[in-house]
Design a protein around this motif. Structure first.
Motif, mmCIF file in Angstrom:
data_model
loop_
_atom_site.group_PDB
_atom_site.id
_atom_site.type_symbol
_atom_site.label_atom_id
_atom_site.label_comp_id
_atom_site.label_asym_id
_atom_site.label_seq_id
_atom_site.Cartn_x
_atom_site.Cartn_y
_atom_site.Cartn_z
ATOM 1 N N GLY A 1 -5.848 -3.711 -49.939
ATOM 2 C CA GLY A 1 -4.712 -2.800 -50.015
ATOM 3 C C GLY A 1 -4.362 -2.130 -48.717
ATOM 4 N N GLY A 2 -4.947 -2.576 -47.604
ATOM 5 C CA GLY A 2 -4.715 -1.911 -46.325
ATOM 6 C C GLY A 2 -3.354 -2.230 -45.728
ATOM 7 N N SER A 3 -2.837 -1.311 -44.927
ATOM 8 C CA SER A 3 -1.559 -1.528 -44.257
ATOM 9 C C SER A 3 -1.795 -2.153 -42.885
ATOM 10 C CB SER A 3 -0.794 -0.210 -44.104
ATOM 11 O OG SER A 3 -1.522 0.693 -43.289
ATOM 12 N N VAL A 4 -0.837 -2.987 -42.467
ATOM 13 C CA VAL A 4 -0.938 -3.715 -41.210
ATOM 14 C C VAL A 4 0.375 -3.571 -40.452
ATOM 15 C CG1 VAL A 4 -1.367 -5.956 -40.133
ATOM 16 C CG2 VAL A 4 -2.468 -5.402 -42.301
ATOM 17 N N ALA B 1 -11.335 -10.699 -39.361
ATOM 18 C CA ALA B 1 -11.051 -11.879 -38.548
ATOM 19 C C ALA B 1 -12.249 -12.814 -38.554
ATOM 20 C CB ALA B 1 -10.690 -11.468 -37.126
ATOM 21 N N VAL B 2 -12.607 -13.322 -39.741
ATOM 22 C CA VAL B 2 -13.723 -14.257 -39.851
ATOM 23 C C VAL B 2 -13.276 -15.632 -40.344
ATOM 24 C CG1 VAL B 2 -15.368 -12.397 -40.258
ATOM 25 C CG2 VAL B 2 -14.347 -13.577 -42.216
ATOM 26 N N ALA B 3 -11.993 -15.801 -40.643
ATOM 27 C CA ALA B 3 -11.473 -17.079 -41.140
ATOM 28 C C ALA B 3 -10.872 -17.871 -39.984
ATOM 29 C CB ALA B 3 -10.414 -16.825 -42.219
ATOM 30 N N LEU C 1 -17.948 -14.590 -47.374
ATOM 31 C CA LEU C 1 -17.663 -13.367 -46.637
ATOM 32 C C LEU C 1 -16.171 -13.185 -46.409
ATOM 33 C CD1 LEU C 1 -18.632 -10.878 -45.072
ATOM 34 C CD2 LEU C 1 -18.875 -12.345 -43.052
ATOM 35 N N GLY C 2 -15.475 -14.265 -46.077
ATOM 36 C CA GLY C 2 -14.036 -14.163 -45.851
ATOM 37 C C GLY C 2 -13.289 -13.690 -47.082
ATOM 38 N N ASP C 3 -13.647 -14.217 -48.256
ATOM 39 C CA ASP C 3 -12.999 -13.786 -49.501
ATOM 40 C C ASP C 3 -13.346 -12.335 -49.822
ATOM 41 O OD1 ASP C 3 -11.854 -16.275 -49.813
ATOM 42 O OD2 ASP C 3 -13.473 -17.023 -51.090
ATOM 43 N N PHE C 4 -14.602 -11.958 -49.583
ATOM 44 C CA PHE C 4 -15.016 -10.578 -49.834
ATOM 45 C C PHE C 4 -14.207 -9.610 -48.981
ATOM 46 C CE2 PHE C 4 -17.907 -7.103 -48.367
ATOM 47 C CZ PHE C 4 -17.953 -6.384 -49.544
ATOM 48 N N ALA D 1 -11.202 -10.201 -47.510
ATOM 49 C CA ALA D 1 -9.777 -10.265 -47.830
ATOM 50 C C ALA D 1 -9.451 -9.587 -49.152
ATOM 51 C CB ALA D 1 -9.319 -11.720 -47.858
ATOM 52 N N ASP D 2 -10.289 -9.776 -50.167
ATOM 53 C CA ASP D 2 -9.967 -9.296 -51.507
ATOM 54 C C ASP D 2 -10.503 -7.893 -51.788
ATOM 55 O OD1 ASP D 2 -8.820 -11.770 -51.891
ATOM 56 O OD2 ASP D 2 -10.593 -12.617 -52.857
#
Length: 593
Positions: A506-509, A277-279, A495-498, A500-501
């Motif tokens: 591959g995490g589940s939400v 949650a940095v974006a 940091l946001g791209d790092f 997210a990508d």
């Protein structure tokens, strides 16, 4: 997999994160894929000394060593090797407070944690002069209050820092802070466009506000900026582990110097990282013995609001923070009562008593049962074990209120306690709605969400926004600072791209949408809650505790981010579990393997 991880440990290719949390110091070791592979922890508590909440630097040292030793023992038990070096490391801790040192690096007064609320005159004058909300717990409020009170130590000041900054300095010799942690010391200038690590002046304390504050401080503090640490953003070079730092953390001598460290951060920043949650338009809610919400802003707020702190992400982007002193402690108290009832009933019948997870699961299931009223049936709960600045309550009391015609059922009782835990947060978030701040979703983390379903559903209703639970969100701040340490080698990406990508790709939400019945029920409850707030003042006036009573209360009901000066065991003298031992009062769960 085990053999590969063993070799990573041997080669120093793992990454270490340590967070000094509310009731626990946690150490987390992650592999090259940023998956936790070992953990260590140490329980501790704050002390109430001479009218202030504090804990000693000796407790910091002993607690860090104990947590690190526990992690080493876990690595040895799993992989049969002792770690001697790491790819990178990082330290985070609770934000704010006041650690004041002289020119010989001697502590001038006992550490004043964020929880001390004696800074009212200073915070009010600073907020008015700067046109920017300065909360009671911020470091600059503590400093200015010391000036207003003519405290003798002010004339000897050579520097102030936070707990994370102090630990980082002991490890590296560098007097620096990550920008997120620094934003709880003094306001940050967020005007520059987002820039990469290492760009001079990309993020720093606001120069205009420094000048205004300097006028208030006068000759008592000749050069405010000289007292404050250097500000760094995520990915910046923050120094490396020195021989003295290695020996301080690991007296056994196994740990070698030279490990690069990331900028030290606050627990809010690592919570943002741990929940991705940095974006802008994202946010997170952390629920422990205190509760706070962070929303990354797309644009500056139009006016200053005393309910909102403006802090930053570890990259320096502006974040609106709603911080509530009181969180899930009352829910935990009721769970202990019902847990004890279950144990006593089981002893009489010769059956197996329920464990604490079963107690929580049973109670929270009742909170969302069809027979439970959406507005808690006329019940009203205050979780105020301490004062609550958001609602202007100086001295709080936990209360359960009901009218004679209220439906006093188990489901309504538990729903009322959960609503009460989220009510102050919702009041603060309403201010953001009034500023037209858009939030796509909030990510929740904290021990309360160990029990799936009800807490997430009721939080979505309280905030009127979808609430997500990331698979990795429970890893916590120690994992979050380990991720920031790993980012030292990935600064070609934002940091946001790092996150997210690479980290969350591959995490589940699981996302809970707010349901109309729940939303309407909570709003009815919140109207009653607001109307009943004056009861707090009457209750406090009628039940003034002695200092010894206050200390005893804290031994079993610690505040969420006020970590302590003495270590404690996991049980009280009566054999009842303390809140420190209750995982649902941790802001985040312990790392899993």
């Amino acid at each position: 997999m085990g053999e590969d991880r063993r070799q990573q440990v041997v080669d120093g290719r793992t990454t270490l994160g340590i967070e000094l949390g509310s009731t626990r110091i946690k150490a987390c070791l992650v592999d090259e894929d940023l998956v936790p592979i070992a953990a260590g922890a140490h329980e501790w508590e704050n002390e109430f000394v001479d009218g202030r909440w504090t804990y000693s630097l000796e407790a910091v040292e002993n607690g860090l060593r104990a947590a690190y030793a526990a992690l080493v023992a876990d690595v040895e038990a799993q992989y049969g090797v002792t770690p001697t070096s790491f790819r990178a490391a990082g330290v985070s801790a609770m934000m704010h407070g006041y650690l004041a040192f002289d020119a010989d690096d001697e502590l001038l007064v006992p550490f004043r944690t964020w929880r001390n609320t004696s800074t009212g005159p200073a915070a009010e004058r600073l907020s008015e002069a700067l046109g920017f909300n300065i909360p009671l717990r911020w470091s600059i409020a503590h400093l200015y209050q010391a000036v207003l009170d003519d405290e003798p130590h002010v004339s000897e000041l050579a520097g102030i820092t936070t707990l994370a900054g102090y630990v980082h300095r002991r490890l590296t010799g560098r007097d620096v802070l990550g920008v997120g942690d620094a934003s709880g010391v003094f306001p940050i200038d967020n005007s520059p466009a987002d820039s990469g690590p290492g760009d001079p002046g990309s993020r720093d304390f606001d120069a205009a506000m420094l000048a205004q504050t300097q006028e208030l401080l006068g000759d008592a503090v000749p050069d405010l900026r000289a007292l404050l640490p250097e500000v760094l953003v995520a990915g910046d070079d923050a120094g490396a582990l020195t021989p003295e730092g290695a020996a301080w953390l690991d007296p056994s001598g196994s740990l070698r110097p030279g490990v690069p460290l990331c900028p030290p951060e606050g627990d809010a920043g690592t919570g943002m990282v741990a929940t991705n949650a940095v974006a802008p338009r994202t946010g997170n809610v952390s629920v422990g013995t205190s509760i706070f919400a962070m929303v990354v802003l797309e644009h500056p707020l139009e006016t200053a609001h005393e309910e909102l702190d403006i802090v930053t992400t570890p990259s320096g982007d502006a974040v609106a923070m709603v911080h509530c002193n009181n969180g899930a402690s009352e829910i935990a108290s009721w769970a202990r009562v019902f847990g004890r009832f279950g144990a006593a009933a089981a002893a009489r019948t010769g059956s197996t008593p329920p464990d604490i997870d079963d107690v929580y699961a049973t109670l929270l299931a009742e909170a969302v049962a069809e027979s439970t009223d959406a507005d808690a049936g006329g019940l009203l709960s205050f979780n105020y074990l301490a004062g609550e600045p958001v609602t202007h309550v100086e001295d709080g009391r936990p209360l359960l209120l009901r009218t004679p015609d209220a439906r006093f059922t188990l489901g309504n009782l538990v729903r009322s306690e959960v609503h009460g835990a989220f009510a102050t947060l919702a009041i603060g978030m309403d201010v953001l709605h009034g500023e037209h701040v858009e939030v796509d979703r909030m990510t929740a983390h904290g021990g309360l969400f160990r029990t799936p379903g009800a807490p997430q559903q009721l939080l979505a209703a309280a905030l009127r926004v979808p609430v997500a639970l990331e698979e990795t969100a429970g890893e916590g701040g120690a994992w979050g600072i380990a991720v920031l340490a790993a980012y030292l080698e990935h600064t070609e990406h934002g940091l946001g791209d790092f996150l997210a990508d690479t980290v969350f790709g591959g995490g589940s939400v699981h996302v809970a949408e707010p349901e109309d019945r729940d939303v309407q029920g909570f709003q009815t409850y919140l109207d009653r809650y607001r109307a009943a707030l004056p009861v707090q003042a009457a209750a406090a006036a009628a039940t003034q505790p002695s200092r010894s009573d206050t200390g005893a209360e804290q031994a079993t009901e610690p505040d969420a981010t006020a970590t302590g000066g003495t270590t404690t065991s996991a049980t009280t003298h009566a054999g009842e579990p303390t809140t420190a031992a209750d995982p649902r009062l941790q802001a985040v769960k312990e790392p899993t393997r």
